[in-house]
Design an enzyme around this catalytic site. Structure first.
Site, short mmCIF file in Angstrom:
data_model
loop_
_atom_site.label_atom_id
_atom_site.label_comp_id
_atom_site.label_asym_id
_atom_site.label_seq_id
_atom_site.Cartn_x
_atom_site.Cartn_y
_atom_site.Cartn_z
N SER A 20 -7.36 -0.06 2.05
CA SER A 20 -8.39 -0.18 1.03
C SER A 20 -8.10 -1.32 0.08
CB SER A 20 -8.55 1.14 0.24
OG SER A 20 -7.36 1.45 -0.43
N GLU B 78 -2.92 7.64 4.65
CA GLU B 78 -4.26 8.20 4.61
C GLU B 78 -4.29 9.52 5.35
OE1 GLU B 78 -6.45 6.92 2.74
OE2 GLU B 78 -5.74 4.87 2.42
N TYR C 257 -1.96 -3.30 -20.39
CA TYR C 257 -1.52 -3.67 -19.04
C TYR C 257 -0.28 -4.58 -19.07
CZ TYR C 257 -1.63 -4.34 -14.04
OH TYR C 257 -1.27 -4.33 -12.73
P1 NAI Z 1 -5.78 0.54 -3.31
O1 NAI Z 1 -5.50 1.89 -3.84
O2 NAI Z 1 -7.18 0.19 -2.96
O3 NAI Z 1 -4.88 0.28 -1.99
C1 NAI Z 1 -3.56 0.73 -1.92
C2 NAI Z 1 -3.09 0.77 -0.49
O4 NAI Z 1 -1.72 1.24 -0.46
C3 NAI Z 1 -3.87 1.72 0.43
O5 NAI Z 1 -4.01 1.11 1.70
C4 NAI Z 1 -2.96 2.94 0.54
O6 NAI Z 1 -3.12 3.69 1.75
C5 NAI Z 1 -1.61 2.25 0.53
N1 NAI Z 1 -0.50 3.14 0.17
C6 NAI Z 1 -0.26 3.77 -1.00
N2 NAI Z 1 0.89 4.48 -0.93
C7 NAI Z 1 1.39 4.27 0.32
C8 NAI Z 1 2.56 4.72 1.00
N3 NAI Z 1 3.46 5.49 0.43
N4 NAI Z 1 2.74 4.32 2.28
C9 NAI Z 1 1.84 3.54 2.91
N5 NAI Z 1 0.73 3.06 2.30
C10 NAI Z 1 0.51 3.43 1.02
O7 NAI Z 1 -5.16 -0.48 -4.36
P2 NAI Z 1 -5.49 -2.00 -4.78
O8 NAI Z 1 -6.21 -1.98 -6.05
O9 NAI Z 1 -6.02 -2.77 -3.64
O10 NAI Z 1 -4.02 -2.52 -5.12
C11 NAI Z 1 -3.25 -3.34 -4.26
C12 NAI Z 1 -2.43 -4.30 -5.10
O11 NAI Z 1 -3.30 -5.17 -5.81
C13 NAI Z 1 -1.55 -3.59 -6.16
O12 NAI Z 1 -0.32 -4.28 -6.25
C14 NAI Z 1 -2.35 -3.81 -7.42
O13 NAI Z 1 -1.56 -3.78 -8.58
C15 NAI Z 1 -2.91 -5.20 -7.17
N6 NAI Z 1 -4.05 -5.59 -8.02
C16 NAI Z 1 -5.14 -4.77 -8.20
C17 NAI Z 1 -6.16 -5.16 -9.06
C18 NAI Z 1 -7.36 -4.30 -9.29
O14 NAI Z 1 -8.12 -4.54 -10.22
N7 NAI Z 1 -7.59 -3.30 -8.47
C19 NAI Z 1 -6.14 -6.46 -9.77
C20 NAI Z 1 -5.00 -7.27 -9.43
C21 NAI Z 1 -3.99 -6.82 -8.61
NA NA Z 2 -4.57 -2.58 -0.87
#
Ligand code: NAI
Ligand code: NA
Length: 400
Positions: A51, A76, A237
């Site tokens: 995701s 997931e 943040y």
């Molecule tokens: P998200 O929640 O959409 O995706 C997280 C992913 O990590 C998913 O695929 C989930 O299945 C996986 N995951 C979580 N725990 C796991 C585990 N133990 N083992 C395997 N997979 C696991 O999160 P998002 O927002 O895409 O975040 C990704 C990165 O981007 C993070 O480092 C976040 O800080 C960074 N980020 C997010 C922003 C935002 O506004 N959403 C802005 C800038 C950076």
């Molecule tokens: Na991600």
């Protein structure tokens, strides 16, 4: 059965499989028509692939010009007596199906990315079936817990301030209301635990193990994602627990860049735009900023979602015509440049000052915020017949 959206607070308790499929297709259509990634990688591992930014990275790299084979690791849940399963479960399945239609590999590993056994399974697969080498590793995990590899005890991240507590309005997506929420100050232990979960230690460990297993190609790159944001959000943040963890991640980027030099490789952290994802809706007091930001960027015609951000990252920064990857003075890739544009931020602060719990749905772009959230879970997408009965047995037969 007919699958209805169920939201509790800011957590989705249901997901629509065919809506997730539509969302994947929409993202594929976007990157196919966008400026292509030239000179991109062919063999990619995405950790956190199901995701948000990780999924968008995977789609951009497979369909946005690079034609990459990908391995995705994610955590997931599939369908069971408890429910239909998570959106990410279906994202994995429908991504793989679309990739295979293009004769691309879209291998999924579902399980704990922090575990030793997951690293081993991925390495075995790379050696046996993936051509032996990777030329890009994307690290995009977002989670609240990480087991300590030595003791098995859980580190838990906290979203807290450092110094003084902050009270600010926060959106409840279930009730479409804004409620004041106080973010307390973190203890030293909480700061350290957040660093363990969301800092760079696990990224470093993955790269070390992949490197020892000799599955990184010469010139291999790795990238992880960060957020900084404008000064107005620093207390919640950048100067809070999450920001501390991100600084650790930035330092890890430099460390890994030195380590990878041995094979002509490079490591980067890309600072991304604030977006609605499963993870980001949890950040208290952050929603007025996102509402104002979406409104201003939408009005100026520069709004981007995860997929637009990632296609721009890979086509114009990490790969592409230029000799070197463009970075700031701290060696960070700034794909948050449009968010932090002076005029955008000036208008955002004016708007934020006007947002109240009474008027936020009209003054900010709550419609976009909520739609993004619903679409992450496969709801509210055009072209999906939500009245059609979904066969749970047919869904159970789908495998990652
Ligand atoms: P998200 O929640 O959409 O995706 C997280 C992913 O990590 C998913 O695929 C989930 O299945 C996986 N995951 C979580 N725990 C796991 C585990 N133990 N083992 C395997 N997979 C696991 O999160 P998002 O927002 O895409 O975040 C990704 C990165 O981007 C993070 O480092 C976040 O800080 C960074 N980020 C997010 C922003 C935002 O506004 N959403 C802005 C800038 C950076
Ligand atoms: Na991600």
């Amino acid at each position: 059965m007919i699958i209805e959206p169920v939201v509790k607070g800011v957590v989705a308790r249901s997901a629509h499989p065919y809506g997730c499929q539509q969302a994947i297709r929409n993202q594929i259509d976007y990157v196919r028509a966008a400026e292509p990634i030239v000179g991109g990688p062919k063999k990619v591992l995405v950790i956190g692939a199901s995701s948000g930014f990780g999924l968008a990275s995977r789609i951009a790299l497979a369909f946005g010009g690079s034609n990459a084979d990908t391995i995705g690791v994610s955590f997931e849940r599939g369908p069971s007596e408890k429910g239909v399963g998570t959106a990410g479960w279906y994202n994995n399945i429908f991504f793989r199906e679309e990739a295979e239609k293009q004769d691309l590999i879209g291998k999924n590993f579902v399980g704990d990315a922090f575990s030793v056994s997951m690293r081993q399974q991925v390495i075995d697969y790379i050696k046996a079936e993936f051509g032996g080498k990777l030329d890009l590793v994307v690290y995009s995990l977002a989670t609240g817990v990480r087991p300590d590899p030595e003791t098995g005890e859980m580190w838990r991240s906290s979203i807290k301030t450092i110094g003084e507590s902050v009270t600010g309005p926060t959106i409840n997506i279930e009730t479409d209301t804004m409620e004041p929420m106080t973010i307390d100050t973190a203890t030293e232990e909480e700061i350290e635990a957040t660093k363990k979960v969301m800092g760079g230690e696990d990224w470093e460990s993955w790269i070390d193990i992949l490197s020892e297993a000799d599955v990184l190609a010469d010139g291999c790159k790795t990238v992880a994602y960060s957020y900084i944001g404008p000064e107005a959000t620093y207390p919640i943040y950048h100067k809070g627990t999450l920001g501390r963890a991100k600084i650790h991640l930035h330092d890890t980027g430099d460390l890994l860049n030195d380590k990878l030099a041995r094979i002509g490789g490079e490591a980067y952290v890309s600072v991304c735009k604030a977006l609605v994802t499963k993870a980001s809706v949890f950040i208290p007091a952050f929603s007025p900023y996102i509402l104002a930001l979406f409104k201003v960027m939408q009005d100026k015609g520069v709004h981007e979602g995860c997929i637009e951000q990632m296609q721009r990252l890979f086509s114009q920064r990490l790969y592409g015509p230029q000799q070197h990857v463009p970075v700031d003075e701290q060696r960070l890739i700034r794909i948050d440049d449009w968010e932090l544009d002076d005029d955008v931020q000036r208008q955002v602060s004016q708007l934020m000052a006007q947002i109240t719990p009474e008027n936020f749905t009209a003054v900010g772009d709550y419609q976009r915020y909520k739609t993004d959230f619903m679409q992450l879970n496969g709801f509210w997408l055009d072209g999906v017949d939500y009245q059609e009965r979904v066969n749970l047995e047919a869904l159970k037969a789908l495998t990652p």
